[in-house]
Design an enzyme around this catalytic site. Structure first.
Site, PDB file in Angstrom:
ATOM      1  N   HIS A   1     110.645 -67.502  20.475  1.00  0.00           N
ATOM      2  CA  HIS A   1     109.187 -67.426  20.598  1.00  0.00           C
ATOM      3  C   HIS A   1     108.661 -67.108  19.213  1.00  0.00           C
ATOM      4  O   HIS A   1     108.872 -66.013  18.688  1.00  0.00           O
ATOM      5  CB  HIS A   1     108.730 -66.364  21.600  1.00  0.00           C
ATOM      6  CG  HIS A   1     107.241 -66.204  21.562  1.00  0.00           C
ATOM      7  ND1 HIS A   1     106.617 -64.991  21.467  1.00  0.00           N
ATOM      8  CD2 HIS A   1     106.253 -67.142  21.561  1.00  0.00           C
ATOM      9  CE1 HIS A   1     105.312 -65.178  21.417  1.00  0.00           C
ATOM     10  NE2 HIS A   1     105.062 -66.462  21.473  1.00  0.00           N
TER      11      HIS A   1
ATOM     12  N   THR B   1     103.359 -59.355  23.278  1.00  0.00           N
ATOM     13  CA  THR B   1     103.534 -59.187  24.727  1.00  0.00           C
ATOM     14  C   THR B   1     104.045 -60.486  25.360  1.00  0.00           C
ATOM     15  O   THR B   1     104.669 -60.458  26.418  1.00  0.00           O
ATOM     16  CB  THR B   1     102.216 -58.750  25.406  1.00  0.00           C
ATOM     17  OG1 THR B   1     101.197 -59.679  25.091  1.00  0.00           O
ATOM     18  CG2 THR B   1     101.794 -57.361  24.976  1.00  0.00           C
ATOM     19  N   PHE B   2     103.799 -61.610  24.706  1.00  0.00           N
ATOM     20  CA  PHE B   2     104.334 -62.897  25.181  1.00  0.00           C
ATOM     21  C   PHE B   2     105.869 -62.830  25.171  1.00  0.00           C
ATOM     22  O   PHE B   2     106.530 -63.215  26.131  1.00  0.00           O
ATOM     23  CB  PHE B   2     103.826 -64.009  24.250  1.00  0.00           C
ATOM     24  CG  PHE B   2     104.082 -65.416  24.717  1.00  0.00           C
ATOM     25  CD1 PHE B   2     103.038 -66.179  25.229  1.00  0.00           C
ATOM     26  CD2 PHE B   2     105.330 -65.999  24.609  1.00  0.00           C
ATOM     27  CE1 PHE B   2     103.265 -67.500  25.639  1.00  0.00           C
ATOM     28  CE2 PHE B   2     105.564 -67.301  25.012  1.00  0.00           C
ATOM     29  CZ  PHE B   2     104.520 -68.060  25.524  1.00  0.00           C
TER      30      PHE B   2
ATOM     31  N   PRO C   1      88.851 -60.250  23.852  1.00  0.00           N
ATOM     32  CA  PRO C   1      89.835 -60.945  23.000  1.00  0.00           C
ATOM     33  C   PRO C   1      91.301 -60.790  23.418  1.00  0.00           C
ATOM     34  O   PRO C   1      92.176 -61.447  22.852  1.00  0.00           O
ATOM     35  CB  PRO C   1      89.636 -60.323  21.601  1.00  0.00           C
ATOM     36  CG  PRO C   1      88.668 -59.229  21.740  1.00  0.00           C
ATOM     37  CD  PRO C   1      88.188 -59.144  23.141  1.00  0.00           C
ATOM     38  N   GLU C   2      91.584 -59.940  24.384  1.00  0.00           N
ATOM     39  CA  GLU C   2      93.000 -59.712  24.736  1.00  0.00           C
ATOM     40  C   GLU C   2      93.598 -60.950  25.406  1.00  0.00           C
ATOM     41  O   GLU C   2      92.929 -61.646  26.161  1.00  0.00           O
ATOM     42  CB  GLU C   2      93.153 -58.501  25.662  1.00  0.00           C
ATOM     43  CG  GLU C   2      92.679 -57.191  25.075  1.00  0.00           C
ATOM     44  CD  GLU C   2      93.426 -56.753  23.819  1.00  0.00           C
ATOM     45  OE1 GLU C   2      94.454 -57.369  23.482  1.00  0.00           O
ATOM     46  OE2 GLU C   2      92.972 -55.797  23.161  1.00  0.00           O
ATOM     47  N   GLY C   3      94.886 -61.151  25.146  1.00  0.00           N
ATOM     48  CA  GLY C   3      95.561 -62.353  25.640  1.00  0.00           C
ATOM     49  C   GLY C   3      96.131 -62.194  27.048  1.00  0.00           C
ATOM     50  O   GLY C   3      96.103 -61.110  27.648  1.00  0.00           O
ATOM     51  N   PHE C   4      96.675 -63.303  27.518  1.00  0.00           N
ATOM     52  CA  PHE C   4      97.172 -63.414  28.891  1.00  0.00           C
ATOM     53  C   PHE C   4      98.250 -62.377  29.205  1.00  0.00           C
ATOM     54  O   PHE C   4      98.234 -61.751  30.268  1.00  0.00           O
ATOM     55  CB  PHE C   4      97.764 -64.818  29.056  1.00  0.00           C
ATOM     56  CG  PHE C   4      98.095 -65.206  30.460  1.00  0.00           C
ATOM     57  CD1 PHE C   4      97.162 -65.866  31.245  1.00  0.00           C
ATOM     58  CD2 PHE C   4      99.342 -64.944  31.010  1.00  0.00           C
ATOM     59  CE1 PHE C   4      97.459 -66.239  32.543  1.00  0.00           C
ATOM     60  CE2 PHE C   4      99.651 -65.310  32.309  1.00  0.00           C
ATOM     61  CZ  PHE C   4      98.706 -65.958  33.078  1.00  0.00           C
TER      62      PHE C   4
ATOM     63  N   ARG D   1     105.570 -66.610  17.303  1.00  0.00           N
ATOM     64  CA  ARG D   1     104.127 -66.330  17.417  1.00  0.00           C
ATOM     65  C   ARG D   1     103.502 -66.431  16.046  1.00  0.00           C
ATOM     66  O   ARG D   1     103.977 -65.790  15.083  1.00  0.00           O
ATOM     67  CB  ARG D   1     103.958 -64.931  18.024  1.00  0.00           C
ATOM     68  CG  ARG D   1     102.538 -64.460  18.204  1.00  0.00           C
ATOM     69  CD  ARG D   1     101.890 -65.028  19.450  1.00  0.00           C
ATOM     70  NE  ARG D   1     100.740 -64.223  19.828  1.00  0.00           N
ATOM     71  CZ  ARG D   1      99.502 -64.391  19.324  1.00  0.00           C
ATOM     72  NH1 ARG D   1      99.263 -65.353  18.460  1.00  0.00           N
ATOM     73  NH2 ARG D   1      98.528 -63.586  19.711  1.00  0.00           N
TER      74      ARG D   1
HETATM   75  O1  GFB Z   1      99.791 -63.559  25.642  1.00  0.00           O
HETATM   76  P1  GFB Z   1      99.281 -62.717  24.557  1.00  0.00           P
HETATM   77  O2  GFB Z   1      98.569 -61.510  24.948  1.00  0.00           O
HETATM   78  O3  GFB Z   1     100.476 -62.358  23.593  1.00  0.00           O
HETATM   79  O4  GFB Z   1      98.319 -63.644  23.697  1.00  0.00           O
HETATM   80  P2  GFB Z   1     100.517 -61.455  22.251  1.00  0.00           P
HETATM   81  C1  GFB Z   1      98.778 -64.742  22.976  1.00  0.00           C
HETATM   82  C2  GFB Z   1      98.332 -66.087  23.594  1.00  0.00           C
HETATM   83  O5  GFB Z   1      98.575 -67.126  22.623  1.00  0.00           O
HETATM   84  C3  GFB Z   1      99.145 -66.494  24.819  1.00  0.00           C
HETATM   85  C4  GFB Z   1      99.136 -68.264  23.232  1.00  0.00           C
HETATM   86  O6  GFB Z   1      98.669 -65.979  26.027  1.00  0.00           O
HETATM   87  C5  GFB Z   1      99.056 -68.024  24.748  1.00  0.00           C
HETATM   88  O7  GFB Z   1      97.803 -68.479  25.206  1.00  0.00           O
HETATM   89  N1  GFB Z   1     100.549 -68.366  22.832  1.00  0.00           N
HETATM   90  C6  GFB Z   1     101.251 -67.498  22.060  1.00  0.00           C
HETATM   91  C7  GFB Z   1     101.379 -69.369  23.188  1.00  0.00           C
HETATM   92  N2  GFB Z   1     102.526 -67.926  21.907  1.00  0.00           N
HETATM   93  C8  GFB Z   1     102.643 -69.091  22.601  1.00  0.00           C
HETATM   94  C9  GFB Z   1     103.720 -70.006  22.834  1.00  0.00           C
HETATM   95  O8  GFB Z   1     104.841 -69.824  22.382  1.00  0.00           O
HETATM   96  N3  GFB Z   1     103.461 -71.072  23.624  1.00  0.00           N
HETATM   97  C10 GFB Z   1     102.224 -71.291  24.159  1.00  0.00           C
HETATM   98  N4  GFB Z   1     102.074 -72.381  24.936  1.00  0.00           N
HETATM   99  N5  GFB Z   1     101.172 -70.466  23.947  1.00  0.00           N
HETATM  100  C11 GFB Z   1      98.253 -60.426  21.273  1.00  0.00           C
HETATM  101  C12 GFB Z   1      96.937 -60.582  21.992  1.00  0.00           C
HETATM  102  O9  GFB Z   1      99.049 -61.509  21.701  1.00  0.00           O
HETATM  103  O10 GFB Z   1      98.132 -60.627  19.886  1.00  0.00           O
HETATM  104  C13 GFB Z   1      95.873 -59.761  21.337  1.00  0.00           C
HETATM  105  O11 GFB Z   1      97.021 -60.141  23.327  1.00  0.00           O
HETATM  106  C14 GFB Z   1      95.798 -60.066  19.847  1.00  0.00           C
HETATM  107  O12 GFB Z   1      94.656 -60.066  21.917  1.00  0.00           O
HETATM  108  C15 GFB Z   1      97.163 -59.820  19.228  1.00  0.00           C
HETATM  109  O13 GFB Z   1      95.391 -61.421  19.685  1.00  0.00           O
HETATM  110  C16 GFB Z   1      97.156 -60.136  17.725  1.00  0.00           C
HETATM  111  O14 GFB Z   1     100.854 -60.053  22.545  1.00  0.00           O
HETATM  112  O15 GFB Z   1     101.436 -62.212  21.362  1.00  0.00           O
END
Ligand code: GFB
Length: 400
Positions: A258, A360-361, A46-49, A260
């Site tokens: 950003h 982390t985004f 489930p971890e994100g990019f 989220r």
């Molecule tokens: O990148 P990420 O690890 O950031 O995971 P967090 C969030 C994903 O949501 C991104 C989409 O990789 C994108 O696919 N996403 C989020 C967005 N914000 C945007 C945006 O502004 N634009 C676009 N195009 N896409 C953590 C996750 O997310 O949050 C954990 O790694 C868990 O698994 C936790 O879900 C609650 O650190 O924000």
């Protein structure tokens, strides 16, 4: 016993397997002269990019540091991007995507000895690639046993193991070892050297080991090497130039946020504001810091009804509001992962940035802005909840 992977590769190619060093598709193949060994890893599904980007950095730094100490026989295999939980478009539910779709892999290689998985094995190869030891990492039940956090690992008899190698059916493990682990990533060498004859090892749940030195010079050197792929940069720059009226690296024409939402908003309701609260905070930030700015860029994963409401409230305040909405062909080319990076690049060049707490985004945008040389006051800003405490973001300043 030392198997030169290339001889294995050449052998497998005749079976429709690996490409070999001389073949046209493999110009960039593994160096013939080295007897190198491979580290594979994968992260909790489930971890994100952007969390995964951080895990990559931990491994890349571990290898780069080992090389400095004369251990240069290991290569890191980049785990392809496959069916990520947050990727929703149909285009993104496709084949495993190599890192080159998002990053300049030559630049990654300038920091650490990394290889794409498709440089190591073809997805259609008939003969399987065998991992010598697959370590399935898991946390200790109580990380603070006896009141202290001690770095340690311990073999254990049971672990959950999915065995999904990014949709590759031709990868398998000879031996699976379950390990409880806590501590810095360089401690993984202790595990690796338990089996000195291993040439291919893999770590599942690779998010468990921590950075050796978060925010150190090596951290920033690694981070700087994570340049985005050229088509993503080009598309983001075109948007910034055309819609946001900026041709320079540090723009003065727009504020970026950003915002989220989705799983983040449900799981951390005390960290994010309401839509009205968001608009108020943007107004205060503009008036105080960039009073001439009229353009607001929104990067978000929110659903369309929330976006519509936010846009209309911002317009009522007199702002021009922009989002990067990819054309069908851009979405097909870049997929959800590329679109998210384009959003990040656009936020990175804004006069002022407001991110989401603990995302982390947002962290990756802040790092990019540090690398671009923005004043940190324009970068380390977060949305606060409508009420209650609002801790200031940590400032991770670039080290040159
Ligand atoms: O990148 P990420 O690890 O950031 O995971 P967090 C969030 C994903 O949501 C991104 C989409 O990789 C994108 O696919 N996403 C989020 C967005 N914000 C945007 C945006 O502004 N634009 C676009 N195009 N896409 C953590 C996750 O997310 O949050 C954990 O790694 C868990 O698994 C936790 O879900 C609650 O650190 O924000």
């Amino acid at each position: 016993f030392l198997i030169n992977l290339l001889s294995t590769a050449a052998e497998q190619n005749s079976n429709g397997g690996y490409c070999d060093a001389g073949s046209k598709t493999c110009d960039n193949q593994l160096e013939v002269t080295h007897d190198y060994k491979l580290i594979f890893y994968d992260v909790n599904p489930p971890e994100g990019f952007n969390l995964r980007r951080d895990v990559y950095m931990r491994f890349a730094i571990m290898l780069a540091e080992a090389k400095k100490r004369g251990r240069s026989d290991w290569r890191l295999v980049l785990p392809p991007w496959y069916n990520l939980y947050h990727w929703r478009s149909a285009h993104s539910k496709s084949d495993p995507q190599p890192w080159s779709e998002f990053f300049d892999v030559e630049s990654l290689k300038s920091f650490a000895q990394v290889l794409e998985l498709n440089e190591v094995i073809d997805k259609a190869a008939k003969k399987p690639l065998q991992i010598d030891t697959l370590y399935v990492l898991q946390n200790f039940e109580n990380p603070f046993e006896n009141g202290v956090f001690e770095e340690k690992w311990q073999l254990t008899s049971e672990c959950e193991y999915e065995g999904n190698y990014w949709g590759y059916n031709n990868i398998e493990a000879k031996e699976i070892v379950c390990v409880r682990f806590q501590g810095k990533i360089s401690k993984l060498w202790e595990l690796i050297y338990q089996h000195p004859s291993d040439r291919k090892v893999m770590f599942m749940h690779a998010e468990i080991p921590l950075h050796d030195n978060y925010g150190s010079k090596s951290y920033w050197d690694c981070r700087k090497s994570m340049k985005y792929s050229k088509p993503l940069i080009k598309t983001a720059k075109k948007f910034i130039n055309k819609k946001l009226d900026c041709k320079s690296e540090q723009c003065s024409t727009y504020l970026a946020i950003h915002w989220r939402r989705r799983d983040f908003a449900y799981s951390r309701p005390n960290d994010v504001p309401s839509i009205t609260g968001t608009v108020k905070q943007i107004r205060v930030a503009v008036d105080k810091n960039v009073p001439d700015v009229k353009k607001i860029f929104i990067a978000t994963d929110a659903d369309s009804s929330e976006i519509k409401e936010l846009k209309s409230k911002l317009k009522e305040e007199g702002y021009n509001v922009y989002l990067y909405n990819p054309s069908e062909s851009d979405l097909k080319e870049f997929k959800d992962g590329g679109v998210a990076i384009i959003d990040q690049i656009i936020c990175s060049h804004a006069a002022y940035f407001i991110g989401t707490h603990d995302s982390t985004f947002s962290f990756r945008i802040q790092e990019e802005r540090e690398i671009l040389g923005f004043d940190s006051n324009t970068t380390f800003n977060r949305f606060c909840p409508d009420s209650g405490p609002c801790e200031k973001p940590s400032r991770w300043k670039v080290i040159i």
